[in-house]
Design a protein around this motif. Structure first.
Motif, PDB file in Angstrom:
ATOM      1  N   HIS A   8     -72.292  56.283 -25.429  1.00 56.59           N
ATOM      2  CA  HIS A   8     -71.790  56.189 -24.061  1.00 56.59           C
ATOM      3  C   HIS A   8     -72.888  56.537 -23.050  1.00 56.59           C
ATOM      4  CE1 HIS A   8     -67.378  56.836 -25.551  1.00 56.59           C
ATOM      5  NE2 HIS A   8     -67.800  55.590 -25.711  1.00 56.59           N
ATOM      6  N   GLU A   9     -73.672  57.553 -23.368  1.00 55.93           N
ATOM      7  CA  GLU A   9     -74.785  57.918 -22.491  1.00 55.93           C
ATOM      8  C   GLU A   9     -75.780  56.764 -22.365  1.00 55.93           C
ATOM      9  OE1 GLU A   9     -76.654  61.394 -23.959  1.00 55.93           O
ATOM     10  OE2 GLU A   9     -75.132  62.766 -23.181  1.00 55.93           O
ATOM     11  N   ASP A  10     -76.130  56.177 -23.517  1.00 51.85           N
ATOM     12  CA  ASP A  10     -77.082  55.064 -23.487  1.00 51.85           C
ATOM     13  C   ASP A  10     -76.539  53.896 -22.671  1.00 51.85           C
ATOM     14  OD1 ASP A  10     -78.848  56.473 -25.031  1.00 51.85           O
ATOM     15  OD2 ASP A  10     -78.291  55.512 -26.925  1.00 51.85           O
ATOM     16  N   LEU A  11     -75.242  53.647 -22.776  1.00 48.56           N
ATOM     17  CA  LEU A  11     -74.618  52.559 -22.025  1.00 48.56           C
ATOM     18  C   LEU A  11     -74.739  52.802 -20.525  1.00 48.56           C
ATOM     19  CD1 LEU A  11     -72.865  50.033 -21.734  1.00 48.56           C
ATOM     20  CD2 LEU A  11     -70.844  51.487 -22.066  1.00 48.56           C
ATOM     21  N   VAL A  12     -74.420  54.021 -20.077  1.00 47.73           N
ATOM     22  CA  VAL A  12     -74.498  54.348 -18.651  1.00 47.73           C
ATOM     23  C   VAL A  12     -75.936  54.261 -18.161  1.00 47.73           C
ATOM     24  CG1 VAL A  12     -74.208  56.219 -16.965  1.00 47.73           C
ATOM     25  CG2 VAL A  12     -72.402  55.735 -18.633  1.00 47.73           C
ATOM     26  N   HIS A  60     -79.116  47.534 -13.165  1.00 48.49           N
ATOM     27  CA  HIS A  60     -78.488  47.180 -11.891  1.00 48.49           C
ATOM     28  C   HIS A  60     -78.925  48.041 -10.719  1.00 48.49           C
ATOM     29  CE1 HIS A  60     -75.659  44.289 -13.656  1.00 48.49           C
ATOM     30  NE2 HIS A  60     -75.595  45.112 -14.677  1.00 48.49           N
ATOM     31  N   GLY A  61     -79.656  49.118 -10.977  1.00 46.72           N
ATOM     32  CA  GLY A  61     -80.003  49.999  -9.875  1.00 46.72           C
ATOM     33  C   GLY A  61     -78.819  50.895  -9.509  1.00 46.72           C
ATOM     34  N   PRO A  62     -78.798  51.475  -8.284  1.00 47.42           N
ATOM     35  CA  PRO A  62     -77.741  52.403  -7.894  1.00 47.42           C
ATOM     36  C   PRO A  62     -76.353  51.785  -8.000  1.00 47.42           C
ATOM     37  CG  PRO A  62     -79.559  52.474  -6.329  1.00 47.42           C
ATOM     38  CD  PRO A  62     -79.818  51.317  -7.237  1.00 47.42           C
ATOM     39  N   LEU A  63     -75.429  52.516  -8.591  1.00 45.77           N
ATOM     40  CA  LEU A  63     -74.036  52.083  -8.739  1.00 45.77           C
ATOM     41  C   LEU A  63     -73.108  53.231  -8.374  1.00 45.77           C
ATOM     42  CD1 LEU A  63     -74.179  50.242 -12.198  1.00 45.77           C
ATOM     43  CD2 LEU A  63     -74.019  49.162  -9.954  1.00 45.77           C
ATOM     44  N   SER A  64     -71.960  52.899  -7.804  1.00 48.05           N
ATOM     45  CA  SER A  64     -70.931  53.917  -7.580  1.00 48.05           C
ATOM     46  C   SER A  64     -70.248  54.219  -8.909  1.00 48.05           C
ATOM     47  CB  SER A  64     -69.908  53.416  -6.568  1.00 48.05           C
ATOM     48  OG  SER A  64     -69.152  52.355  -7.118  1.00 48.05           O
ATOM     49  N   ARG A  65     -69.471  55.293  -8.934  1.00 54.84           N
ATOM     50  CA  ARG A  65     -68.731  55.609 -10.158  1.00 54.84           C
ATOM     51  C   ARG A  65     -67.746  54.496 -10.503  1.00 54.84           C
ATOM     52  NH1 ARG A  65     -69.118  61.344 -11.406  1.00 54.84           N
ATOM     53  NH2 ARG A  65     -70.417  62.343  -9.812  1.00 54.84           N
ATOM     54  N   ALA A  66     -67.123  53.914  -9.467  1.00 51.45           N
ATOM     55  CA  ALA A  66     -66.178  52.822  -9.717  1.00 51.45           C
ATOM     56  C   ALA A  66     -66.894  51.624 -10.322  1.00 51.45           C
ATOM     57  CB  ALA A  66     -65.475  52.428  -8.421  1.00 51.45           C
ATOM     58  N   GLU A  67     -68.078  51.300  -9.798  1.00 54.40           N
ATOM     59  CA  GLU A  67     -68.842  50.171 -10.335  1.00 54.40           C
ATOM     60  C   GLU A  67     -69.293  50.447 -11.760  1.00 54.40           C
ATOM     61  OE1 GLU A  67     -70.816  48.397  -6.222  1.00 54.40           O
ATOM     62  OE2 GLU A  67     -71.722  50.139  -7.219  1.00 54.40           O
ATOM     63  N   LEU A  68     -69.704  51.695 -12.034  1.00 55.49           N
ATOM     64  CA  LEU A  68     -70.064  52.056 -13.403  1.00 55.49           C
ATOM     65  C   LEU A  68     -68.879  51.880 -14.337  1.00 55.49           C
ATOM     66  CD1 LEU A  68     -72.361  55.232 -13.343  1.00 55.49           C
ATOM     67  CD2 LEU A  68     -72.791  53.057 -14.504  1.00 55.49           C
ATOM     68  N   GLY A  69     -67.692  52.274 -13.857  1.00 59.28           N
ATOM     69  CA  GLY A  69     -66.494  52.111 -14.670  1.00 59.28           C
ATOM     70  C   GLY A  69     -66.198  50.656 -14.967  1.00 59.28           C
ATOM     71  N   GLN A  70     -66.378  49.795 -13.971  1.00 61.23           N
ATOM     72  CA  GLN A  70     -66.126  48.362 -14.171  1.00 61.23           C
ATOM     73  C   GLN A  70     -67.103  47.764 -15.168  1.00 61.23           C
ATOM     74  OE1 GLN A  70     -66.393  46.816 -10.204  1.00 61.23           O
ATOM     75  NE2 GLN A  70     -64.427  47.694  -9.555  1.00 61.23           N
ATOM     76  N   HIS A  71     -68.375  48.121 -15.052  1.00 63.85           N
ATOM     77  CA  HIS A  71     -69.391  47.556 -15.939  1.00 63.85           C
ATOM     78  C   HIS A  71     -69.300  48.112 -17.356  1.00 63.85           C
ATOM     79  CE1 HIS A  71     -71.660  45.167 -13.076  1.00 63.85           C
ATOM     80  NE2 HIS A  71     -71.733  46.186 -12.237  1.00 63.85           N
ATOM     81  N   SER A  72     -68.958  49.392 -17.474  1.00 63.71           N
ATOM     82  CA  SER A  72     -69.007  50.044 -18.786  1.00 63.71           C
ATOM     83  C   SER A  72     -67.720  49.908 -19.578  1.00 63.71           C
ATOM     84  CB  SER A  72     -69.325  51.537 -18.616  1.00 63.71           C
ATOM     85  OG  SER A  72     -68.234  52.208 -17.984  1.00 63.71           O
ATOM     86  N   LEU A  84     -66.053  58.660 -18.483  1.00 60.82           N
ATOM     87  CA  LEU A  84     -67.198  58.390 -17.616  1.00 60.82           C
ATOM     88  C   LEU A  84     -67.554  59.620 -16.797  1.00 60.82           C
ATOM     89  CD1 LEU A  84     -69.235  56.336 -16.540  1.00 60.82           C
ATOM     90  CD2 LEU A  84     -67.554  55.680 -14.818  1.00 60.82           C
ATOM     91  N   SER A  85     -66.564  60.314 -16.292  1.00 62.51           N
ATOM     92  CA  SER A  85     -66.825  61.510 -15.495  1.00 62.51           C
ATOM     93  C   SER A  85     -67.573  62.557 -16.307  1.00 62.51           C
ATOM     94  CB  SER A  85     -65.501  62.087 -14.973  1.00 62.51           C
ATOM     95  OG  SER A  85     -65.722  63.263 -14.233  1.00 62.51           O
ATOM     96  N   ILE A 128     -69.481  62.036 -19.016  1.00 58.86           N
ATOM     97  CA  ILE A 128     -70.823  61.550 -19.333  1.00 58.86           C
ATOM     98  C   ILE A 128     -71.738  61.695 -18.123  1.00 58.86           C
ATOM     99  CG2 ILE A 128     -72.180  59.503 -19.920  1.00 58.86           C
ATOM    100  CD1 ILE A 128     -70.636  60.696 -22.266  1.00 58.86           C
ATOM    101  N   VAL A 129     -71.246  61.275 -16.947  1.00 63.78           N
ATOM    102  CA  VAL A 129     -72.058  61.343 -15.730  1.00 63.78           C
ATOM    103  C   VAL A 129     -72.397  62.791 -15.394  1.00 63.78           C
ATOM    104  CG1 VAL A 129     -72.015  60.989 -13.230  1.00 63.78           C
ATOM    105  CG2 VAL A 129     -71.307  59.150 -14.763  1.00 63.78           C
ATOM    106  N   ALA A 130     -71.425  63.691 -15.510  1.00 59.92           N
ATOM    107  CA  ALA A 130     -71.668  65.109 -15.196  1.00 59.92           C
ATOM    108  C   ALA A 130     -72.768  65.677 -16.086  1.00 59.92           C
ATOM    109  CB  ALA A 130     -70.376  65.909 -15.366  1.00 59.92           C
ATOM    110  N   GLU A 131     -72.736  65.313 -17.369  1.00 58.06           N
ATOM    111  CA  GLU A 131     -73.751  65.836 -18.278  1.00 58.06           C
ATOM    112  C   GLU A 131     -75.123  65.237 -17.980  1.00 58.06           C
ATOM    113  OE1 GLU A 131     -74.206  66.591 -23.091  1.00 58.06           O
ATOM    114  OE2 GLU A 131     -72.277  66.110 -22.177  1.00 58.06           O
ATOM    115  N   LEU A 132     -75.176  63.945 -17.630  1.00 60.90           N
ATOM    116  CA  LEU A 132     -76.453  63.315 -17.310  1.00 60.90           C
ATOM    117  C   LEU A 132     -77.045  63.870 -16.019  1.00 60.90           C
ATOM    118  CD1 LEU A 132     -75.679  59.612 -18.287  1.00 60.90           C
ATOM    119  CD2 LEU A 132     -77.213  61.196 -19.472  1.00 60.90           C
ATOM    120  N   ILE A 133     -76.185  64.182 -15.058  1.00 61.64           N
ATOM    121  CA  ILE A 133     -76.675  64.795 -13.818  1.00 61.64           C
ATOM    122  C   ILE A 133     -77.209  66.197 -14.107  1.00 61.64           C
ATOM    123  CG2 ILE A 133     -75.952  65.740 -11.591  1.00 61.64           C
ATOM    124  CD1 ILE A 133     -74.095  63.349 -11.287  1.00 61.64           C
ATOM    125  N   GLU A 134     -76.486  66.947 -14.925  1.00 58.01           N
ATOM    126  CA  GLU A 134     -76.921  68.304 -15.256  1.00 58.01           C
ATOM    127  C   GLU A 134     -78.259  68.297 -15.983  1.00 58.01           C
ATOM    128  OE1 GLU A 134     -75.337  72.247 -17.744  1.00 58.01           O
ATOM    129  OE2 GLU A 134     -74.119  70.425 -17.602  1.00 58.01           O
TER     130      GLU A 134
END
Length: 396
Positions: free
Chosen positions: A20-24, A31-43, A50-51, A53-59
């Protein structure tokens, strides 16, 4: 590819999470910058997954959240964009044109770091061209570009570029060039035809952005192009797509660089048009002088461009009848002639294209200029565009 900076166990759940991390991360890279909603649509990941995964990648520092734009929104909270950490990696595009080297650089957040160009003699040895590219890259970002952090380099060269196992001869030292560039920049290298890369750039960011069927023609010291067919950049068998400059337009004595006679390149390249102008009594020591004569209304210059534009439009019509593009983009130095070139191209195109298509093909000037090939090289590296979804690209 970026990875989280935390330790993992190797169980099935841990492997799923890494996937999941690799996918995000891959989506943000492409695609460059994406909103969380756009990430959800693509992934296709659930909001909760998703929340997490994103929280851990930001940390971990692999992903950063950018501040929302200043434009007011009608309702709800401002939407932040997620992007790869700009300091995590960079990509360079190099266009080895016939008479110049063009370079561009972006970071993994798709922010342009800079571009630079310098002309050179067409006979300059490859080692010196590579040294020139290295020097130009060194000027980007006020010399602050960290070459050791480069993820990859996308390189455009003149002429066909075949697969390494095709057994066909290369027009440039493509088998040695990646090795030479890897040694200089210590990064993987992808090599492709520079005009096809310019077509990719125009269809991704330029005059034909968003087009599903695009024909790009570059009128420079050579004549070539690229095709986007059904939403994908077309490479062709052995990398031989887009050689529009070698379509025959007349049975004259003009000898082409390919060895044939009567190719479009013999009547529509910069050198051919200048030669035709001089034969007709005009005086110009280069393209700038010819463009000046056109601007002054010189009838000899206008007739010369009329003839070249007619040949170009006739060839474009033939390709359109076979491919059916919605947009045609004209680029290269000769396109700077403007209406004296575009108008006869348009007239010939309309005269020879199937009547049903006359009002369905849009002729446009290229938008990216000299940076097109280098920017296309960057798109090749970042795999940013869905135009590359079925496009073969191998690290050198």
């Amino acid at each position: 590819m970026l990875v989280g900076m935390h330790p993992h166990q190797d169980g099935p759940l841990a492997r799923l999470r890494r996937g999941h991390e690799d996918l995000v991360l891959d989506l943000l890279r492409k695609h460059g910058p994406l909103s969380r909603a756009e990430l959800g649509q693509h992934s296709g990941l659930s909001r909760t997954t998703l929340s997490d995964i994103v929280a851990e990648l930001i940390e971990s520092g692999a992903v950063v959240a950018t501040a929302p734009g200043a434009a007011p929104r009608r309702r709800g909270r401002p939407v932040e964009a997620l992007t790869l950490n700009p300091s995590a990696g960079q990509a360079i595009g190099i266009d080895f044109a016939r008479r110049a080297v063009h370079v561009s650089a972006v970071n993994v957040a798709h922010e342009v770091i800079g571009s630079a160009s310098e002309p050179h003699d067409p006979g300059l040895p490859w080692e010196e061209r590579i040294a020139l590219a290295e020097r130009l890259v060194g000027t980007l970002a006020d010399g602050a570009l960290r070459l050791g952090a480069l993820n990859a380099i996308g390189v455009g060269v003149v002429g066909p570029v075949q697969d390494p196992d095709s057994g066909l001869a290369q027009p440039c030292p493509s088998t040695d060039l990646p090795a030479l560039l890897r040694k200089r920049f210590e990064a993987p290298v992808l090599v492709d035809n520079n005009t096809r890369l310019a077509a990719l750039a125009e269809a991704t960011w330029g005059a034909a952005a968003g087009g599903q069927d695009v024909l790009y023609l570059r009128l420079s010291h050579g004549v070539g192009g690229g095709l986007v067919v059904a939403g994908s950049l077309h490479r062709g068998a052995y990398g031989l797509s887009g050689e529009f400059g070698h379509i025959a337009v007349e049975s004259g004595d003009g000898r082409c660089s390919c060895g044939a006679t009567g190719c479009l390149e013999t009547v529509a390249s910069v050198g051919a048009v200048l030669a035709a102008y001089r034969r007709a009594g005009g005086h110009a020591d280069g393209l700038a002088a010819l463009l000046g004569a056109l601007e002054a209304g010189d009838p000899v210059a206008l007739r010369t461009l009329e003839a070249a534009g007619t040949h170009i439009g006739t060839v474009l019509a033939a390709v359109c009848n076979a491919i059916g593009p919605g947009v045609i983009v004209l680029g290269g130095e000769l396109a700077a002639a403007g209406p004296p070139l575009f108008e006869p191209v348009e007239r010939a195109l309309r005269a020879h294209i199937m009547p049903i298509s006359r009002d369905r093909v849009d002729l446009r000037p290229a938008a990216l200029g000299e940076a097109g090939g280098a920017l296309g090289g960057i798109a090749l590296v970042l795999r940013e565009s869905p135009l590359l979804s079925h496009y073969p690209a191998r690290p050198g």
